[in-house]
Design a protein around this motif. Structure first.
Motif, PDB file in Angstrom:
ATOM      1  N   SER A  77       2.555   7.016  10.595  1.00 49.61           N
ATOM      2  CA  SER A  77       1.600   6.379   9.666  1.00 49.61           C
ATOM      3  C   SER A  77       2.012   4.932   9.445  1.00 49.61           C
ATOM      4  CB  SER A  77       1.544   7.123   8.332  1.00 49.61           C
ATOM      5  OG  SER A  77       0.964   8.394   8.510  1.00 49.61           O
ATOM      6  N   TYR A  79       1.258   1.015   9.696  1.00 49.05           N
ATOM      7  CA  TYR A  79       0.047   0.191   9.620  1.00 49.05           C
ATOM      8  C   TYR A  79       0.329  -1.270   9.909  1.00 49.05           C
ATOM      9  CZ  TYR A  79      -2.343   4.058   7.336  1.00 49.05           C
ATOM     10  OH  TYR A  79      -2.919   5.272   7.066  1.00 49.05           O
ATOM     11  N   ARG A 311      -3.866   1.722  12.154  1.00 49.59           N
ATOM     12  CA  ARG A 311      -2.683   2.571  12.330  1.00 49.59           C
ATOM     13  C   ARG A 311      -2.245   2.443  13.781  1.00 49.59           C
ATOM     14  NH1 ARG A 311      -1.557   8.788  10.381  1.00 49.59           N
ATOM     15  NH2 ARG A 311      -3.238   8.434   8.887  1.00 49.59           N
TER      16      ARG A 311
END
Ligand code: MG
Length: 481
Positions: A77, A79, A311
């Motif tokens: 996860s 970003y 992502r």
């Protein structure tokens, strides 16, 4: 007893060399223990979340990156701050949301703006701690010589100042007005419109040489590949070798580059002293179809604030410090790289306000380590706040977003046409619905209100162009006349 031993030592000249050797050994050991880690940051351009073997790609072989993942941790996860080149890079290198430092979108070849020289890049943060610094590859934070990386803390620069599609031969009529694509060394153009099939290899050779030359360390190497941004080019060793056409060839060449960099670290005995971070600047450019990558299970791609745009795949390795063979799903953002690395290097943070936070306990895999941010804010365009992620929730604000709407993208390096998708005030639970399919805003008014309040606080500080709000904490980009 001990003091008698030392008295004997001092009295007898015979012991003197031994004593000096002991002192020298202690000093080197201490210095080595206190030595901050080398940092190798590999930043691909438009590589999608699903384009690596260790992130589920079936037809692209990435044995070196997969090995890096086995020796380190996969962050699933992770970003970027914005799904577009310049803004993404501004955030990575300054630890700030890009709109805080006045960088939006993708800067064009003739623009006279870039990252303000007074902004502190990661290279400038590390320099006072004795780091040698280099960027090989794409800069994209200002083309004028006054705004190049050599003015932002990098000792060495070899690469393109912006995207590799910003060249006159690239088809599109607007691009016909572009100047020749410059390959720059230091702050001098050394070639006009270089052979792009050689770029990955040439960047890699520079990276390997830099590691060998600076093995005494510490060093910060920023290897910012121009690929796999279109137009795609692979070197002769890789062209035609993958099972996924030219796009696959290009990724397999990047994987080969990673192998060479890791090999150089190993041969120089630096594996244990080096933090390696491998990631991408934004998701895949889907309109290019077979010349674009895959966002894996996520929705949409580059240029959108859906997960497929922001992502990106991320692998980090630092033997003995970052856990081996693990997957970590805690949300992280590129703005956290600068403060985290500064912490590891014992370097003070920039005096100007930044947005990122030290996330070392998460990288180290501490049990129960949680993200220190209340939320991440996803901006786009000229400073529109489009979405906010807090915990497992993501709230979108009304805007239009590009989509292929299920149609295939272009072929042969030509872009297919996006259509505009209206996005409303929408709420998604990313743990249960990572593909952002089911808008649950009606069922969770309390979550909607909490995320709206977080967004409002961000608007005060960082603004929101969509609502004509100017933030109190935003700064100007660098400009030249
Ligand atoms: Mg990009």
């Amino acid at each position: 007893m001990v003091s008698r031993f030392w008295r004997e030592c001092l009295r007898s000249r015979r012991w003197l060399p031994l004593l000096l050797a002991a002192i020298a050994w202690t000093a080197t050991t201490q210095a080595k223990e206190q030595r901050p880690p080398n940092v190798v940051l590999i930043y691909c351009d438009d590589l999608g979340w699903g384009d690596l073997g260790c992130f589920g790609a079936k037809n692209i072989r990435t044995p070196n990156i997969d090995k890096l993942a086995r020796q380190g941790t996969r962050f699933t996860s992770f970003y970027v701050a914005q799904a577009v080149c310049s803004a993404s890079r501004a955030a990575l290198l300054t630890g700030c949301y890009a709109n805080r430092v006045g960088i939006h979108g993708a800067l064009g070849p003739k623009q006279k703006i870039g990252l303000h020289p007074e902004e502190m890049t990661l290279a400038e943060v590390l320099k006072p701690r004795g780091y040698a610094t280099a960027i090989f590859g794409k800069w994209h934070l200002g083309r004028p010589p006054e705004l190049l990386p050599t003015r932002q803390g990098f000792d060495e620069y070899f690469g393109l100042p912006y995207s590799n599609d910003m060249w006159p031969q690239n088809g599109n009529a607007a691009k016909g007005t572009y100047p020749p694509l410059p390959l720059i060394e230091g702050d001098r153009v050394i070639e006009e419109t270089p052979d792009q099939s050689q770029l990955t290899r040439r960047y890699t050779e520079r990276a390997v040489s830099f590691i060998r030359r600076n093995a005494a360390g510490p060093f910060f190497l920023y290897l910012a590949h121009s690929m796999p941004h279109v137009p795609l080019f692979a070197g002769s060793r890789f062209a035609g070798r993958s099972r996924q056409g030219l796009y696959g060839d290009v990724i397999e060449e990047i994987d080969g580059s990673v192998g060479e960099v890791l090999n150089a670290l190993k041969q120089s005995g630096l594996e244990k002293d080096t933090l390696v971070i491998f990631t991408s600047d934004n998701g895949p450019w889907l309109s290019y179809g077979e010349h674009g990558g895959s966002a894996g299970p996520f929705r949409e791609g580059k240029g959108t604030s859906f997960e497929g745009g922001i992502r990106v795949p991320c692998v980090m390795r630092w033997p003995g410090h970052i856990p081996r063979g693990r997957t970590n799903d805690t949300p992280l953002m590129t703005i956290d790289v600068l403060p985290t690395v500064a912490g590891l290097a014992g370097a003070p943070l920039p005096s100007r306000k930044i947005d990122g936070l030290d996330v070392w306990p998460i990288l180290r895999g501490d049990r129960g380590a949680t993200n220190p941010h209340s939320a991440y804010f996803i901006y786009y365009n000229q400073g529109d706040l489009l979405a906010v992620r807090s915990g497992d929730w993501k709230l979108f604000f009304p805007h239009t977003s590009q989509t292929l709407a299920g149609r295939p993208g272009g072929t042969n390096g030509m872009a297919g046409r996006y259509q505009q998708l209206p996005v409303g005030l929408e709420l998604y639970h990313l743990k249960r619905d990572p593909a952002e399919r089911v808008n649950v805003i009606a069922q969770h008014p309390e979550v909607r209100d909490r995320l709206m309040a977080l967004a409002e606080a961000a608007r005060v500080e960082l603004g929101d162009k969509r609502l004509q709000r100017i933030g109190t904490g935003v700064r100007e980009p660098g400009r030249v006349e």
